[in-house]
Scaffold this motif. Sequence first.
Motif, PDB file in Angstrom:
ATOM      1  N   ASN A 112      -2.613  -8.100  -5.838  1.00 11.13           N
ATOM      2  CA  ASN A 112      -3.526  -7.401  -4.930  1.00 11.13           C
ATOM      3  C   ASN A 112      -4.312  -8.374  -4.046  1.00 11.13           C
ATOM      4  O   ASN A 112      -5.099  -7.943  -3.211  1.00 11.13           O
ATOM      5  N   ASN A 113      -4.132  -9.675  -4.280  1.00 11.31           N
ATOM      6  CA  ASN A 113      -4.857 -10.666  -3.488  1.00 11.31           C
ATOM      7  C   ASN A 113      -3.937 -11.686  -2.841  1.00 11.31           C
ATOM      8  O   ASN A 113      -4.344 -12.809  -2.555  1.00 11.31           O
ATOM      9  N   TYR A 165       8.381  -1.983  -3.873  1.00 11.02           N
ATOM     10  CA  TYR A 165       7.154  -1.606  -3.176  1.00 11.02           C
ATOM     11  C   TYR A 165       6.246  -2.814  -2.971  1.00 11.02           C
ATOM     12  O   TYR A 165       5.762  -3.093  -1.869  1.00 11.02           O
ATOM     13  N   ASP A 175      -1.901  -3.298   1.857  1.00 14.03           N
ATOM     14  CA  ASP A 175      -2.360  -3.112   0.487  1.00 14.03           C
ATOM     15  C   ASP A 175      -2.255  -1.660   0.015  1.00 14.03           C
ATOM     16  O   ASP A 175      -1.939  -0.750   0.782  1.00 14.03           O
ATOM     17  N   ASP A 176      -2.513  -1.464  -1.279  1.00  9.92           N
ATOM     18  CA  ASP A 176      -2.310  -0.178  -1.940  1.00  9.92           C
ATOM     19  C   ASP A 176      -3.200   0.927  -1.377  1.00  9.92           C
ATOM     20  O   ASP A 176      -2.807   2.089  -1.335  1.00  9.92           O
ATOM     21  N   ILE A 177      -4.427   0.558  -1.001  1.00  6.28           N
ATOM     22  CA  ILE A 177      -5.354   1.604  -0.577  1.00  6.28           C
ATOM     23  C   ILE A 177      -4.862   2.270   0.699  1.00  6.28           C
ATOM     24  O   ILE A 177      -4.949   3.485   0.841  1.00  6.28           O
ATOM     25  N   ASP A 178      -4.278   1.465   1.601  1.00  4.34           N
ATOM     26  CA  ASP A 178      -3.708   2.049   2.823  1.00  4.34           C
ATOM     27  C   ASP A 178      -2.708   3.139   2.442  1.00  4.34           C
ATOM     28  O   ASP A 178      -2.690   4.227   3.003  1.00  4.34           O
ATOM     29  N   TYR A 179      -1.878   2.814   1.472  1.00  6.04           N
ATOM     30  CA  TYR A 179      -0.822   3.741   1.050  1.00  6.04           C
ATOM     31  C   TYR A 179      -1.423   4.994   0.410  1.00  6.04           C
ATOM     32  O   TYR A 179      -1.046   6.115   0.721  1.00  6.04           O
ATOM     33  N   LEU A 180      -2.387   4.774  -0.509  1.00  8.25           N
ATOM     34  CA  LEU A 180      -2.986   5.907  -1.231  1.00  8.25           C
ATOM     35  C   LEU A 180      -3.745   6.837  -0.293  1.00  8.25           C
ATOM     36  O   LEU A 180      -3.700   8.060  -0.434  1.00  8.25           O
ATOM     37  N   LEU A 181      -4.439   6.241   0.677  1.00  4.30           N
ATOM     38  CA  LEU A 181      -5.224   7.064   1.602  1.00  4.30           C
ATOM     39  C   LEU A 181      -4.310   7.965   2.440  1.00  4.30           C
ATOM     40  O   LEU A 181      -4.657   9.105   2.738  1.00  4.30           O
ATOM     41  N   ASN A 183      -1.992   9.419   1.444  1.00  2.00           N
ATOM     42  CA  ASN A 183      -1.369  10.301   0.464  1.00  2.00           C
ATOM     43  C   ASN A 183      -2.351  11.352  -0.047  1.00  2.00           C
ATOM     44  O   ASN A 183      -2.126  11.962  -1.081  1.00  2.00           O
ATOM     45  N   LYS A 184      -3.454  11.538   0.651  1.00  2.00           N
ATOM     46  CA  LYS A 184      -4.561  12.337   0.117  1.00  2.00           C
ATOM     47  C   LYS A 184      -4.207  13.803  -0.131  1.00  2.00           C
ATOM     48  O   LYS A 184      -4.713  14.412  -1.068  1.00  2.00           O
ATOM     49  N   LYS A 186      -1.572  14.971  -1.324  1.00  2.00           N
ATOM     50  CA  LYS A 186      -0.945  15.053  -2.652  1.00  2.00           C
ATOM     51  C   LYS A 186      -1.996  15.055  -3.757  1.00  2.00           C
ATOM     52  O   LYS A 186      -1.841  15.704  -4.780  1.00  2.00           O
ATOM     53  N   ILE A 187      -3.059  14.280  -3.541  1.00  2.00           N
ATOM     54  CA  ILE A 187      -4.114  14.200  -4.551  1.00  2.00           C
ATOM     55  C   ILE A 187      -4.815  15.556  -4.656  1.00  2.00           C
ATOM     56  O   ILE A 187      -5.029  16.075  -5.755  1.00  2.00           O
TER      57      ILE A 187
END
Lengths: 199, 462
Positions: A112-113, A165, A175-181, A183-184, A186-187
């Motif tokens: 992650n870094n 991935y 980074d992961d947050i870009d991907y998760l955001l 995807n909202k 789905k959440i």
Amino acid sequence: MEKINNITSTCIPLPLENVDTDQIVPARFLKATSKEGFGDNLFRDWRFDKEGKPIESFVLNNPNYSGTVLVAGKNFGSGSSREHAAWAVAGYGFKVVISSFFADIFKNNAMNNGVLPIVVSEGFLSNLFKSIENDNKATVSVCLENQTVRNDATGETEHFDINAYKKECFLNGYDDIDYLLANKDKIEEYEKKLLTPNS
Amino acid sequence: MNTLFDKIWDSHVVSKVTDGPTQLYIDRMYCHEVTSPQAFDGLRKRGLKVFRPEKITCIPDHNIPTLNQEKPIKDLVSKNQVDTLDKNAKEFGTGYFPMGHPKNGVIHVVGPENGLSLPGMTIVCGDSHTSTHGAMGAVAFGIGTSEVEMVLATQCVFQSRPKTMRINFEGNLKPNVTPKDVALYMMMKLTTGGATGYFVEYAGEVVRNMSMEGRLTLCNLSIEMGARGGMIAPDETTFNYIKGTDFAPKGEDWDRAIAYWKTLKSDDDAVFDREITFYAEDIQQMITYGTNPGMAMPINSTIPTLDDIEESGRVSFLKSLDYMGFKPGQSLVGQKIDYVFLGSCTNGRIEDFRTFANFVKGKKKADNITAWLVPGSWKVAELIKTEGLDKILNEAGFEIRQPGCSACLAMNEDKIPAGKYAVSTSNRNFEGRQGPGARTILASPLTAAYVAITGKLLIPNS
């Protein structure tokens, strides 16, 4: 996050096993509220004495060794979940850590870094330590695209694992947050049909 | 044919990235002051709010002093970190138990004792000892700060699915052998990296008969053998512990919760990637002699010799013994000790204080021992008073401090001086963990009590 693909570098060897995150950065240096400056305290208590003077025998203080690749003994990064350990490794300038085994949380934190943890066989690791011992200018070459790491002194090459991935993340620097955001929906959909009564 | 882990994990999967990690929904996240400031900052930089603030609980514990908590923290850097959590909790509207609050204490003590950590939940915190909450029948694991930011922003975290392991403890424990000894025995057998990549379920007669607090101790130490987490199927012991706590479900919700919780166990035909069985009759009272928790042995045994150690590990082994001031093959029986620390997320609960107090009752603290007795939470501190343990401890020459992580990792003022030996009920004997140069020997609260009275390492047998 910075992109990574091909790296050829000399190495800094740390042939100790079970190097825990309290050694990578001691707890008393975790009090900052930003991610900056942790490289100065990487391996603090092995690197500096009580008065803050460099301990000459420690490898980071030995001018013969330099590079962006840290080569460490088995089970590197065990112990606490502090991401400060990854910030310290990254902050010092390492791009790659090679070991035969990593602790799980450290491995995630490193990725992650923008620090690539590469798992190699015990044999590859021990030969690499020997190559560096024979010649402090010995290099390794990492190709993320092909997932290979080569001991340039011996030509020994190994394939390493990384999921597709994470590889994409490294190659493109996202980074992961870009991907998760992204995807909202789905959440929210998941929350509507919550399966457990605790949530 | 699902394991307990599979059941909880699968019910929390939001999506799966092709050839990548799983997006896992998180029911509860705890934040402490050390590993959260950069995550809240990241949120600010992205212009985001906390997605589900009601599922986040902020509790400062690492830096807080164990004396004079009513006064401002003297160490200004520590104070800044605690103040930053205060600011973040208020600005983002999360749950918050500030320093001095009746529900403040070490996160891994506070969560379970207040019914915030419940069976079937997914629980995370930027702290490796989050594995503790698995004792409630939850999937609980430590994460890094980037992942804390993910959960703040989306209530989800990316994780690769770990492998599963079941560790069975069969038989009945011998007298004076405690859950801490069980855990240290397991780490001696499996080593500090022996469960890396796995999520562990503890089972067997020993675990079924273990108190809830003992189970919390056992699961707490899962990370010390590298496991992502440890868990125990919830049963009547679990339900009784939760019932009536402030955040436990009430009324009809309770009945519904119990019905669900009773389904949370591994199926009879569940298959684990690895299964190990240990026997209670083999487990003795344990201590550590080196600088990781896997370097453990029965108190009356001797440190391994160089011949017992694999060649690749010898340099580390000797470095470790050199740090501790011990020699290969040495016995530690009779070793003089300087400090005793009772506390931490491992052994800072009321049962631990009862064990310690029962042993020291009517005796006197050894003159050479400095003892720090630190309750895991204000709730524990209150119980110590209600049960009159404070009087017993005071009469034996012990003082009780205020709750916090304290000397477990010495981020506050409670540091063991360089070169001194500490018998500690905490979880890590790493170099410098309890202060630069401090030499830590991990042990159970009973062993710690014995050392506090005799001034040296002996086998507690009375």
